[in-house]
Design a protein around this motif. Structure first.
Motif, PDB file in Angstrom:
ATOM      1  N   SER A  13       0.843  -1.194   0.000  1.00  0.00           N
ATOM      2  CA  SER A  13       0.000   0.000   0.000  1.00  0.00           C
ATOM      3  C   SER A  13       0.879   1.244   0.000  1.00  0.00           C
ATOM      4  N   LEU A  14       0.365   2.291  -0.604  1.00  0.00           N
ATOM      5  CA  LEU A  14       1.015   3.603  -0.600  1.00  0.00           C
ATOM      6  C   LEU A  14       0.059   4.597   0.040  1.00  0.00           C
ATOM      7  N   GLN A  15       0.590   5.475   0.869  1.00  0.00           N
ATOM      8  CA  GLN A  15      -0.194   6.478   1.586  1.00  0.00           C
ATOM      9  C   GLN A  15       0.418   7.848   1.334  1.00  0.00           C
ATOM     10  N   THR A  16      -0.394   8.851   1.078  1.00  0.00           N
ATOM     11  CA  THR A  16       0.151  10.195   0.875  1.00  0.00           C
ATOM     12  C   THR A  16       0.759  10.726   2.165  1.00  0.00           C
ATOM     13  N   LYS A  17       1.806  11.500   2.007  1.00  0.00           N
ATOM     14  CA  LYS A  17       2.503  12.078   3.163  1.00  0.00           C
ATOM     15  C   LYS A  17       1.570  12.968   3.972  1.00  0.00           C
ATOM     16  N   ASP A  18       0.772  13.786   3.301  1.00  0.00           N
ATOM     17  CA  ASP A  18      -0.143  14.691   4.011  1.00  0.00           C
ATOM     18  C   ASP A  18      -1.120  13.922   4.901  1.00  0.00           C
ATOM     19  N   SER A  19      -1.711  12.872   4.357  1.00  0.00           N
ATOM     20  CA  SER A  19      -2.669  12.103   5.166  1.00  0.00           C
ATOM     21  C   SER A  19      -1.952  11.364   6.293  1.00  0.00           C
ATOM     22  N   TRP A  20      -0.762  10.876   6.030  1.00  0.00           N
ATOM     23  CA  TRP A  20       0.005  10.171   7.049  1.00  0.00           C
ATOM     24  C   TRP A  20       0.330  11.090   8.231  1.00  0.00           C
ATOM     25  N   GLU A  21       0.719  12.315   7.927  1.00  0.00           N
ATOM     26  CA  GLU A  21       1.020  13.289   8.989  1.00  0.00           C
ATOM     27  C   GLU A  21      -0.179  13.461   9.914  1.00  0.00           C
ATOM     28  N   SER A  22      -1.366  13.539   9.332  1.00  0.00           N
ATOM     29  CA  SER A  22      -2.557  13.727  10.159  1.00  0.00           C
ATOM     30  C   SER A  22      -2.894  12.463  10.959  1.00  0.00           C
ATOM     31  N   PHE A  23      -2.606  11.295  10.404  1.00  0.00           N
ATOM     32  CA  PHE A  23      -2.881  10.048  11.119  1.00  0.00           C
ATOM     33  C   PHE A  23      -2.013   9.906  12.362  1.00  0.00           C
ATOM     34  N   ILE A  24      -0.736  10.258  12.231  1.00  0.00           N
ATOM     35  CA  ILE A  24       0.180  10.031  13.357  1.00  0.00           C
ATOM     36  C   ILE A  24       0.433  11.304  14.168  1.00  0.00           C
ATOM     37  N   HIS A  25      -0.234  12.399  13.787  1.00  0.00           N
ATOM     38  CA  HIS A  25      -0.156  13.664  14.518  1.00  0.00           C
ATOM     39  C   HIS A  25       1.278  14.165  14.656  1.00  0.00           C
ATOM     40  N   LYS A  26       1.979  14.177  13.520  1.00  0.00           N
ATOM     41  CA  LYS A  26       3.359  14.652  13.476  1.00  0.00           C
ATOM     42  C   LYS A  26       3.480  15.721  12.406  1.00  0.00           C
ATOM     43  N   PRO A  27       4.345  16.703  12.634  1.00  0.00           N
ATOM     44  CA  PRO A  27       4.574  17.724  11.612  1.00  0.00           C
ATOM     45  C   PRO A  27       5.417  17.154  10.467  1.00  0.00           C
TER      46      PRO A  27
END
Length: 155
Positions: A43-57
């Motif tokens: 699977s591939l996940q966009t960086k923007d969505s990943w940032e919001s999932f893990i609550h990291k800048p």
């Protein structure tokens, strides 16, 4: 519990999707916009969505760590290497090499510097050595594979 699949964070989903389709022949089986899943489970996940999932800048998401890889097997490594050589923009981790146990491999980077290894299957390695005249015992010693596996390769 069972392991389901690896997921890579990518900066440009369209570019990465094209890379995995063109280089490895993977097909998309699920497309959720910010996440896609290919045949084989990657699977591939966009960086923007990943940032919001893990609550990291954004600054805490790093690429190119050279600390993990995805592994693919190819029965005809020579044909794959020829095809790979004809593709534009491929960045090699190292040129094709043969490990001490006889397996030929190449490692490349994907567009976000994730390492991808492509190696010939050990079944192909064993058949190659048997075809070169090595005994099953010699192949087992060289490849570190059990003799039972080597004998199955002879069928």
């Amino acid at each position: 519990m069972k392991f389901c699949s690896p997921m890579l964070v990518v900066t440009d989903l369209a570019r990465s999707r094209a890379f995995y389709q063109e280089v490895f022949g993977l097909r998309v089986i699920s497309d959720f916009g910010a996440n896609i899943t290919f045949t084989g489970g990657l699977s591939l996940q966009t960086k923007d969505s990943w940032e919001s999932f893990i609550h990291k800048p954004a600054g805490e998401i790093a690429f190119g760590g050279n600390d993990a890889e995805l592994y693919f097997e190819e029965d005809d490594i020579d044909a794959f290497l020829v095809r790979l050589g004809g593709l534009e923009g491929i960045e090699y981790v190292h040129p094709p090499q043969e490990h001490g146990w006889g397996q030929r491999v190449v490692r490349i980077y994907d567009p976000d510097l994730h390492i991808i290894e492509v190696g010939e299957s050990m079944r192909v390695v064993c058949k190659r050595f048997l075809g070169e005249g090595m005994t099953p015992e010699q192949v087992a010693e060289r490849t570190q594979m059990p003799e039972r596996f080597i004998k199955n390769c002879m069928k």
